[in-house]
Write an enzyme that holds these catalytic residues in place. Sequence first.
Site, PDB file in Angstrom:
ATOM      1  CB  SER A 157      40.356  35.600  41.477  1.00  0.00           C
ATOM      2  OG  SER A 157      39.343  35.242  42.379  1.00  0.00           O
ATOM      3  CG  ASP A 423      44.338  32.273  47.432  1.00  0.00           C
ATOM      4  OD1 ASP A 423      43.421  32.845  48.077  1.00  0.00           O
ATOM      5  OD2 ASP A 423      44.335  32.145  46.194  1.00  0.00           O
ATOM      6  CG  HIS A 455      43.159  35.737  45.758  1.00  0.00           C
ATOM      7  ND1 HIS A 455      42.897  34.441  45.371  1.00  0.00           N
ATOM      8  CD2 HIS A 455      42.195  36.507  45.157  1.00  0.00           C
ATOM      9  CE1 HIS A 455      41.828  34.420  44.597  1.00  0.00           C
ATOM     10  NE2 HIS A 455      41.392  35.657  44.444  1.00  0.00           N
TER      11      HIS A 455
END
Length: 520
Positions: A157, A423, A455
Amino acid sequence: MFCWKEILISFSLIVFIAAVEKYPQYSEGYSLDIPVDHFSYTKDDTFKIRYFYNLTFYKPGGPIFFYPGNEGSLEVFADNSGIIWDLAPLFNAAIIFIEHRYWGKSLPFGNDSFTDVSRIGHMTSIQAIADFAMILPLFKKTCKILNDAKIIAIGGSYGGMLAAWMKLKYPELIHGVWASSAPVVWFNGGGTPIGGYGNRVQKSFEFLGCNPRILFDGFNAIKILGKDVQGRQALTDIFKVNPKTPLNSEADVQKLLTFVQTAIENLAMTNYPYPTTFLASLPAWPVKVACSFINQTPSNPSIEDLANLMKNISKIYFSTDLTCLDAIICGNPENPKLADVWDFQKCTEIIIELCPIGPPNDFFPQLCTDRDSFLKTRKQFCSDNYKHIGWTADFMRENAIRDIYGWDFSQSSNIIFTDGTIDPWGAGGVTNNTPGISDGQNRQIFNFIIEGSAHHLDLRQPSSCDPENIKNVRYQIVQIIKTWLNPSLPIYQPKPLPAFAFSNVTNCEYLYNQYPWNQH
């Protein structure tokens, strides 16, 4: 800064990673004084940055696996990036997680860090990666790691974004990068549609076998009930709204809509194939659980039926008995000031252009129609939340990321990007249209698109319930890292990932040090 081999100061804190009892221990350390501002010569304020490290598996000649901290306390990422710990013995690697400034215990001005833009204004990605770049050589020196030990930055991320940006800004320091679920092109001019996030959330529900169209009706039901006192009382009863955050107006009902939307988005983001406690305590495939509620809804549901559906789905994620619409008012167990730091970055440099645009793109209430309406909404949010500490619209630099880093990887090398098809953040990942990606393999740049992956699932501890394509992408990434560390090996040629298939394993267990996971 210190190392457990040289215990100069007894600040070391031994910690076991939560819920994964077979991980090795790691120690807590603090850096030497780091400048609050790396790029000006007008102040000499300094502070210390926290890091976790482990040298159990390190042998001379091994690399450093480095995780650049995300927008949160460091424990969250050390506890949920099991693949780093799992692969360290294979590569004789040292491990270090470095906390991002203004998070956890790395506060430049202590509790006053968030009180004025003159203080919180140093909360930027470029300052953070300068912190990392200053700490890593000191870590080598203090812990007697060979100076030529190669550093592999691994992040998910925002941490993956930071890893990729470090490779662009500090190519001599960072030898290679594994950037998972890193939306590095989700900015003005990057090519990601503004409704990409909501569309991926909708696809996540469709992927798990339910028709999420009814969720749009559910949001409408909440809006309809929220128009009068009687309806708001019905919503209060259905959702068990905390008396501290009552539904006294339609503006309060908007907070309830945001509460439900946040729950649904996070279910999609953490739609893992086994139970987890990453953002919340969730069952395996939580979107599938949400779909079970959708499938049980009457064919001609009443407004109350629809509101109950939205309550049941939101409670998968927010499992507390009472629905709180303002964590600070209800008593957030975390420092409430810290909850605002990421939002502040979204009001300065991290202008990720995403916004629900409604059907058919997604099932959320429409908040934007185009980029202009997005910017108008964002600036209003920023003014409402940060004007009191000195924020103005001039602080929002829409092209900061483009101008500081860009997304041209044609002059870079040794980067692995991974993104999952379900995701929501995957919509902002690199594509073959991103400069330097389609022709990147000769420079060891790879982009793996993983069907059915949420994710940064690939960074988590391997599990018996992982789909075969997750096992395979990890296996291929190991081969790539081997070539990075051993120049005598030929350049790795990636292979297509297996098609997604649900695992038939019912008793999910973490798998420790079981590389190559039956892959070849």
